[in-house]
Design an enzyme around this catalytic site. Sequence first.
Site, PDB file in Angstrom:
ATOM      1  N   LYS A   1      49.608  44.097  38.445  1.00 28.66           N
ATOM      2  CA  LYS A   1      49.593  43.187  39.597  1.00 28.66           C
ATOM      3  C   LYS A   1      49.986  41.766  39.154  1.00 28.66           C
ATOM      4  O   LYS A   1      50.821  41.127  39.789  1.00 28.66           O
ATOM      5  CB  LYS A   1      48.205  43.205  40.268  1.00 28.66           C
ATOM      6  CG  LYS A   1      47.870  44.586  40.865  1.00 28.66           C
ATOM      7  CD  LYS A   1      46.579  44.593  41.654  1.00 28.66           C
ATOM      8  CE  LYS A   1      45.336  44.645  40.811  1.00 28.66           C
ATOM      9  NZ  LYS A   1      45.127  45.923  40.111  1.00 28.66           N
ATOM     10  N   THR A   2      49.381  41.302  38.055  1.00 33.24           N
ATOM     11  CA  THR A   2      49.732  39.966  37.553  1.00 33.24           C
ATOM     12  C   THR A   2      51.199  39.934  37.135  1.00 33.24           C
ATOM     13  O   THR A   2      51.932  38.976  37.443  1.00 33.24           O
ATOM     14  CB  THR A   2      48.854  39.599  36.332  1.00 33.24           C
ATOM     15  OG1 THR A   2      47.497  39.829  36.665  1.00 33.24           O
ATOM     16  CG2 THR A   2      49.051  38.159  35.918  1.00 33.24           C
TER      17      THR A   2
ATOM     18  N   ARG B   1      48.719  48.854  30.906  1.00 35.91           N
ATOM     19  CA  ARG B   1      47.934  47.954  30.049  1.00 35.91           C
ATOM     20  C   ARG B   1      47.234  48.753  28.950  1.00 35.91           C
ATOM     21  O   ARG B   1      47.161  48.334  27.797  1.00 35.91           O
ATOM     22  CB  ARG B   1      46.889  47.199  30.887  1.00 35.91           C
ATOM     23  CG  ARG B   1      46.084  46.201  30.047  1.00 35.91           C
ATOM     24  CD  ARG B   1      44.946  45.598  30.843  1.00 35.91           C
ATOM     25  NE  ARG B   1      45.439  44.766  31.913  1.00 35.91           N
ATOM     26  CZ  ARG B   1      44.685  44.337  32.925  1.00 35.91           C
ATOM     27  NH1 ARG B   1      43.418  44.685  33.008  1.00 35.91           N
ATOM     28  NH2 ARG B   1      45.202  43.573  33.861  1.00 35.91           N
TER      29      ARG B   1
ATOM     30  N   THR C   1      41.158  44.851  43.060  1.00 32.56           N
ATOM     31  CA  THR C   1      40.898  46.278  42.830  1.00 32.56           C
ATOM     32  C   THR C   1      40.135  46.858  44.020  1.00 32.56           C
ATOM     33  O   THR C   1      39.911  48.052  44.077  1.00 32.56           O
ATOM     34  CB  THR C   1      40.034  46.466  41.562  1.00 32.56           C
ATOM     35  OG1 THR C   1      38.884  45.623  41.662  1.00 32.56           O
ATOM     36  CG2 THR C   1      40.819  46.117  40.306  1.00 32.56           C
TER      37      THR C   1
ATOM     38  N   ASP D   1      43.811  36.206  41.214  1.00 36.99           N
ATOM     39  CA  ASP D   1      43.317  37.511  40.813  1.00 36.99           C
ATOM     40  C   ASP D   1      41.896  37.709  41.366  1.00 36.99           C
ATOM     41  O   ASP D   1      41.197  36.722  41.630  1.00 36.99           O
ATOM     42  CB  ASP D   1      43.301  37.581  39.273  1.00 36.99           C
ATOM     43  CG  ASP D   1      43.344  39.008  38.763  1.00 36.99           C
ATOM     44  OD1 ASP D   1      43.448  39.945  39.588  1.00 36.99           O
ATOM     45  OD2 ASP D   1      43.272  39.196  37.539  1.00 36.99           O
TER      46      ASP D   1
END
Length: 365
Positions: free
Chosen positions: A96-97, A249, A190, A141
């Site tokens: 997402k980032t 990740r 999330t 975030d």
Amino acid sequence: MAPRKSAPRRSGLLDPSPDPAASHADEEQPGSNRAGGGAEGATAHQREDGLRPRRLDDYIGQAELKQVLSIAVQATRSRGEALDHVLLHGPPGLGKTTMALVVAEELGVRCRITSAPALERPRDIVGLLMNLQPREVLFIDEIHRLNRVAEELLYPAMEDFRLDLTVGQGSTARTRSLPLAPFTLVGATTRAGALSSPLRDRFGLIQRLEFYALDDLQAIVERAARLLQLDLEAAAALEVARRCRGTPRIANRLLRRVRDVAAVGGQGRIGAELVDQALRLHRVDGRGLDASDRRLLRLLQDGHGGGPVGLETLAAGLGEDPATLEAVVEPYLLQLGFLQRTPRGRVVTEAGRAHLAGCGGGAEP
Ligand code: ADE
């Protein structure tokens, strides 16, 4: 208003959630397209930085998301406007980032990165908003964790590029409106369901990130290996891809652990066997489950006869926060079909039982 629960946190090798203390507010890294850095030392985000794709063409997987954003970016660029606000939701670690940074790069603007827990005081968000230049991206975030004051400051900011500030107190209180540069808010969460509807409704694009397919993960691992100058066989990349919970990740993190084992063992070329050896050392099993995943399945199977068990009971038995369990641990077990959510609670499936039996009748791999 939706209840505000504590942030999903998880410890250990596979911890996918950034430390709220390592937030990225208010700091700028010269020459890089972000405001960030936060706490002392390398944060999870910083370690990832070198491996992040910078452009949409380099971003592997999430085909639908890329298509939607590519069209929106091209259209807004041609109109010379700010891109509509974007909400990205889905399990942690799916990019997402990274996608917020890619979108800013494609728009040719800077991306300011922060997270909701860092916006505790009204002046934190006011400062960020007032410093935005036209068409810049502000990434928040864990946006479901915004406090009420910050959230209410965001409403006119998102809708009319206006900041409504209250000056004075009591009977002398007045509202002053300040114009803001047109900007794009990219929010990440999330837990999309934990966002209030007024906030959710102000996003023009709402997109879910999905777990990655195996071939995309393999390509991501091969790309990371090239960037880290590792001699990684295709079969070894596939083995990391199989064991990373569908999450880039984690794939990159596992690859670094494999690199350590290869370096200490003096091995130049990395094959699938070495990957297996390194990941066993870190108790990551053949399907990518770690010790806490197996503990959850075992508690369900052995402690509760397979279920159904309510989320709160399960969380209490594991000493975990229910929100973490739901947003961080469970999604991949559901995706694998090892766990089911039923109206009466969580149930371990036949596939889940078979997996545990394959782990050596309860022993860790
Ligand atoms: N590294 C982490 N995520 C990635 C992605 N989606 N594409 C390419 N490289 C990545």
